[in-house]
Design an enzyme around this catalytic site. Sequence first.
Site, PDB file in Angstrom:
ATOM      1  N   LYS A  82     -11.586  -4.517  -2.315  1.00 18.04           N
ATOM      2  CA  LYS A  82     -12.637  -3.498  -2.431  1.00 18.04           C
ATOM      3  C   LYS A  82     -12.072  -2.105  -2.643  1.00 18.04           C
ATOM      4  CE  LYS A  82     -13.728  -3.749   2.387  1.00 18.04           C
ATOM      5  NZ  LYS A  82     -12.387  -3.577   2.970  1.00 18.04           N
ATOM      6  N   LYS A 138       0.831  -1.215   0.000  1.00 19.11           N
ATOM      7  CA  LYS A 138       0.000   0.000   0.000  1.00 19.11           C
ATOM      8  C   LYS A 138       0.859   1.255   0.000  1.00 19.11           C
ATOM      9  CE  LYS A 138      -4.186  -1.997   1.753  1.00 19.11           C
ATOM     10  NZ  LYS A 138      -5.118  -2.189   2.846  1.00 19.11           N
ATOM     11  N   LYS A 153      -5.522 -10.259  -5.608  1.00 20.40           N
ATOM     12  CA  LYS A 153      -6.715 -10.408  -4.767  1.00 20.40           C
ATOM     13  C   LYS A 153      -7.852  -9.521  -5.269  1.00 20.40           C
ATOM     14  CE  LYS A 153      -7.069  -8.123  -0.929  1.00 20.40           C
ATOM     15  NZ  LYS A 153      -6.951  -7.505   0.406  1.00 20.40           N
TER      16      LYS A 153
HETATM   17  P1  TYM Z   1     -10.789  -5.981   4.861  1.00 25.69           P
HETATM   18  O1  TYM Z   1     -11.778  -4.904   5.142  1.00 25.69           O
HETATM   19  O2  TYM Z   1      -9.815  -5.758   3.757  1.00 25.69           O
HETATM   20  O3  TYM Z   1     -11.522  -7.330   4.598  1.00 25.69           O
HETATM   21  C1  TYM Z   1     -12.523  -7.824   5.473  1.00 25.69           C
HETATM   22  C2  TYM Z   1     -12.448  -9.344   5.489  1.00 25.69           C
HETATM   23  O4  TYM Z   1     -12.625  -9.859   4.174  1.00 25.69           O
HETATM   24  C3  TYM Z   1     -11.534 -10.715   3.821  1.00 25.69           C
HETATM   25  N1  TYM Z   1     -11.236 -10.554   2.398  1.00 25.69           N
HETATM   26  C4  TYM Z   1     -11.132 -11.560   1.530  1.00 25.69           C
HETATM   27  N2  TYM Z   1     -11.255 -12.884   1.679  1.00 25.69           N
HETATM   28  C5  TYM Z   1     -11.097 -13.656   0.580  1.00 25.69           C
HETATM   29  N3  TYM Z   1     -10.829 -13.148  -0.649  1.00 25.69           N
HETATM   30  C6  TYM Z   1     -10.698 -11.825  -0.847  1.00 25.69           C
HETATM   31  N4  TYM Z   1     -10.453 -11.340  -2.046  1.00 25.69           N
HETATM   32  C7  TYM Z   1     -10.847 -10.966   0.278  1.00 25.69           C
HETATM   33  N5  TYM Z   1     -10.794  -9.617   0.436  1.00 25.69           N
HETATM   34  C8  TYM Z   1     -11.018  -9.389   1.747  1.00 25.69           C
HETATM   35  C9  TYM Z   1     -10.367 -10.227   4.676  1.00 25.69           C
HETATM   36  O5  TYM Z   1      -9.397 -11.229   4.847  1.00 25.69           O
HETATM   37  C10 TYM Z   1     -11.073  -9.862   5.964  1.00 25.69           C
HETATM   38  O6  TYM Z   1     -11.265 -10.997   6.765  1.00 25.69           O
HETATM   39  N6  TYM Z   1      -7.298  -5.353   8.396  1.00 25.69           N
HETATM   40  C11 TYM Z   1      -8.614  -5.905   8.125  1.00 25.69           C
HETATM   41  C12 TYM Z   1      -9.714  -5.354   8.969  1.00 25.69           C
HETATM   42  C13 TYM Z   1      -9.502  -5.457  10.437  1.00 25.69           C
HETATM   43  C14 TYM Z   1      -9.687  -6.619  11.224  1.00 25.69           C
HETATM   44  C15 TYM Z   1      -9.442  -6.208  12.559  1.00 25.69           C
HETATM   45  C16 TYM Z   1     -10.006  -7.939  10.917  1.00 25.69           C
HETATM   46  C17 TYM Z   1      -9.171  -4.439  11.273  1.00 25.69           C
HETATM   47  N7  TYM Z   1      -9.138  -4.891  12.564  1.00 25.69           N
HETATM   48  C18 TYM Z   1      -9.533  -7.121  13.625  1.00 25.69           C
HETATM   49  C19 TYM Z   1     -10.085  -8.843  11.964  1.00 25.69           C
HETATM   50  C20 TYM Z   1      -9.839  -8.440  13.302  1.00 25.69           C
HETATM   51  C21 TYM Z   1      -8.966  -5.598   6.686  1.00 25.69           C
HETATM   52  O7  TYM Z   1      -8.427  -4.702   6.090  1.00 25.69           O
HETATM   53  O8  TYM Z   1     -10.001  -6.346   6.194  1.00 25.69           O
END
Ligand code: TYM
Length: 331
Positions: free
Chosen positions: A200, A112, A197
């Site tokens: 979003k 990033k 990947k």
């Molecule tokens: P984020 O918002 O990018 O994604 C949310 C969840 O969706 C999963 N995910 C995917 N799984 C499979 N294939 C994909 N293409 C895909 N894109 C996203 C992510 O693995 C995630 O589980 N850092 C985290 C958010 C966060 C968090 C936390 C998660 C902040 N604090 C505490 C768990 C516990 C994030 O950016 O997720």
Amino acid sequence: MTRVLSGIKPTGHLTLGNYLGALRRWVEVDQHRSEALFCIVDLHALTVDHDPARVRRLTRRAATLLLAAGLDPERCTVFVQSHVDEHTRLSYLLECVATDGEMRRMIQYKEKAARERQRGRSVRLSLLTYPVLMAADILAYGADEVPVGDDQTQHVELARDLAVRFNQRYGHTFVVPRATRPKVAARVMNLQEPTSKMGKSDDSGPGIVHLLDEPETVRKKIMRAVTDSGRDVVHDREKRPGITNLLEILAACTGGDPKELCGAYASYGALKKDTAEAVVEVLKPLQARHRELCADPSYVDAVLRAGAERARRTARPTVDAAYRAIGLLPA
Ligand code: TYM
């Protein structure tokens, strides 16, 4: 009882990757067998160039979608991260336990930060310290399990390391959490670029299926997915990333096994068609419920208010204990 916590960042419209990698399991499994908390991690959306009004809008939209997907506020706690001060209170303490080297090694930071520089933007310090805030999200609640997609593994590992280090230095304070991942579709790939990947934050590209895409749009995106040279349908992430991605999506939507599904298809076209229909079917009830919830925003607000209240009560004792353990004089 096992405690589960997970989160989702309001940086873009939720995707099929978010759903299959995380959200669906929260709905179908986690909220039924554990004490579960799910949060829209809005503070994390401020780590890259952002538009305030858009973050607010996406936060509400994400909360509505979590409920539309089937999270039940009677069974679990749904809340917004910035409504609960314990996250940032704990994050600073964990910054005093984490090292600069650990932060710079994080894959997502490297990717990033490079993207921000490429776009001619400066890199916010919060992008570097983001994984510490994420560790605080998890450790504040004493979560045993963190259900996430594949891309979050390294961040959950860091949360584990920080918990162990803090406990060793200052006495047992934190539960050491572990990541749980879905058996299939733990990393849904971009349909146009199946070695990256489906993210979003990359916005509207034709390779990303959004949860609120119209059925016709979903069909179009999947039918136009980039496939590999060759004709036979085989599951091989390295050599056939495009077809493997479709097999994983189809298996996740229909409850099948991606390797077994190969035998059922003689052509790429038939696989695409079935995958498109399976995704449309999975999204249909969620979209219908989303429309209902949009007509009643005060319900969503009430859920978030009650959720924040419950989350505060859960996190406060652990965060207070961490303040005492690290040597701060109680107020
Ligand atoms: P984020 O918002 O990018 O994604 C949310 C969840 O969706 C999963 N995910 C995917 N799984 C499979 N294939 C994909 N293409 C895909 N894109 C996203 C992510 O693995 C995630 O589980 N850092 C985290 C958010 C966060 C968090 C936390 C998660 C902040 N604090 C505490 C768990 C516990 C994030 O950016 O997720």
